[in-house]
Design a protein around this motif. Structure first.
Motif, PDB file in Angstrom:
ATOM      1  N   ASP A 137       0.839  -1.200   0.000  1.00 49.35           N
ATOM      2  CA  ASP A 137       0.000   0.000   0.000  1.00 49.35           C
ATOM      3  C   ASP A 137       0.882   1.262   0.000  1.00 49.35           C
ATOM      4  OD1 ASP A 137      -1.552   2.242   1.189  1.00 49.35           O
ATOM      5  OD2 ASP A 137      -3.116   0.716   1.414  1.00 49.35           O
TER       6      ASP A 137
ATOM      7  N   ALA B 110      -8.920   0.179   6.009  1.00 45.54           N
ATOM      8  CA  ALA B 110     -10.375   0.179   6.126  1.00 45.54           C
ATOM      9  C   ALA B 110     -10.922   1.580   6.419  1.00 45.54           C
ATOM     10  CB  ALA B 110     -10.808  -0.787   7.219  1.00 45.54           C
ATOM     11  N   ALA B 111     -10.045   2.529   6.685  1.00 45.71           N
ATOM     12  CA  ALA B 111     -10.489   3.896   6.990  1.00 45.71           C
ATOM     13  C   ALA B 111     -11.152   4.529   5.774  1.00 45.71           C
ATOM     14  CB  ALA B 111      -9.305   4.751   7.452  1.00 45.71           C
ATOM     15  N   THR B 112     -12.206   5.245   6.035  1.00 49.85           N
ATOM     16  CA  THR B 112     -12.913   5.950   4.967  1.00 49.85           C
ATOM     17  C   THR B 112     -12.878   7.445   5.266  1.00 49.85           C
ATOM     18  OG1 THR B 112     -15.010   5.678   6.123  1.00 49.85           O
ATOM     19  CG2 THR B 112     -14.444   3.999   4.484  1.00 49.85           C
ATOM     20  N   GLY B 113     -13.367   8.208   4.328  1.00 52.73           N
ATOM     21  CA  GLY B 113     -13.421   9.651   4.540  1.00 52.73           C
ATOM     22  C   GLY B 113     -12.392  10.374   3.697  1.00 52.73           C
ATOM     23  N   THR B 114     -11.996  11.527   4.178  1.00 51.15           N
ATOM     24  CA  THR B 114     -11.073  12.370   3.428  1.00 51.15           C
ATOM     25  C   THR B 114      -9.683  11.747   3.378  1.00 51.15           C
ATOM     26  OG1 THR B 114     -10.332  13.591   5.375  1.00 51.15           O
ATOM     27  CG2 THR B 114     -12.304  14.446   4.228  1.00 51.15           C
ATOM     28  N   GLU B 115      -8.878  12.219   2.460  1.00 51.30           N
ATOM     29  CA  GLU B 115      -7.484  11.762   2.346  1.00 51.30           C
ATOM     30  C   GLU B 115      -6.744  12.030   3.661  1.00 51.30           C
ATOM     31  OE1 GLU B 115      -4.389   9.944   0.192  1.00 51.30           O
ATOM     32  OE2 GLU B 115      -6.505  10.162  -0.296  1.00 51.30           O
TER      33      GLU B 115
ATOM     34  N   HIS C  25      -8.052  12.115   6.673  1.00 48.15           N
ATOM     35  CA  HIS C  25      -8.525  11.142   7.658  1.00 48.15           C
ATOM     36  C   HIS C  25      -7.871   9.781   7.423  1.00 48.15           C
ATOM     37  CE1 HIS C  25     -11.386   8.246   9.473  1.00 48.15           C
ATOM     38  NE2 HIS C  25     -11.385   9.146  10.436  1.00 48.15           N
ATOM     39  N   ARG C  26      -7.762   9.383   6.166  1.00 46.99           N
ATOM     40  CA  ARG C  26      -7.142   8.100   5.836  1.00 46.99           C
ATOM     41  C   ARG C  26      -5.656   8.104   6.229  1.00 46.99           C
ATOM     42  NH1 ARG C  26      -6.849   6.461   0.712  1.00 46.99           N
ATOM     43  NH2 ARG C  26      -6.763   4.317   1.393  1.00 46.99           N
TER      44      ARG C  26
END
Length: 166
Positions: free
Chosen positions: A48, A115-120, A122-123
């Protein structure tokens, strides 16, 4: 007397984020006392990019990191492991291959930042948090006086590290 170099394998399902981070951290924080490896039960096939972003400042050679199957480490000629840590609940619950040499094992669950979602932003924060948690545990692990402890005491210490909140 030359100090033993310990082989440490970190397992996760995809071998793309957490186990990769741990592989780099044990090698860079271990001052030559540890060789890090990582693998997955169902490897993603690539590392990743957000994980690499966290690892880059450690100075670990990024070109040495690759997503691979844990079967590689159960084959004849594979390095014999002294420690094997699972860093995700999924891998901890799977039937692992037979590991020669009876390595010490423990589970160090780390929440999956992928698995985090949302804004870049936040990720990225989720990846930073996972990296920080692994680094904190690694700091404790690499400072254990392994050469002075017997196997049961070492097992208890590494298990406790995985239970500690980072």
């Amino acid at each position: 007397m030359e100090e033993k170099v310990y082989n440490v394998l970190f397992l996760c399902t995809g071998n793309a984020v957490r186990s990769i981070m741990a592989e780099a951290l044990v090698a860079t924080m271990g001052n030559g006392r540890f060789r890090g490896f990582s693998a997955g039960s169902h490897p993603a096939g690539s590392v990743d990019p957000l994980a690499l972003e966290q690892i880059r400042p450690t100075g670990y050679p990024l070109d040495q990191l690759r997503s691979k199957s844990w079967d590689e480490f159960a084959e004849p000629g594979a390095p014999e492991m002294d420690f094997i840590f699972t860093v995700c609940d999924d891998a901890a619950g799977e039937a692992c291959p037979y590991w020669p040499g009876h390595p010490i094992t423990a589970h160090w669950d780390v929440e999956d930042p992928a698995a985090a979602t949302g804004t870049e932003e936040h990720r990225r924060a989720a990846y930073h948090q996972a990296f920080h948690q692994i680094r904190a545990r690694m700091g404790i692990f690499v400072s254990l006086p392994l050469h002075m402890l017997e196997k049961n005491a070492i097992h208890q210490h590494v298990t406790d590290i995985g239970r500690a909140a980072a």
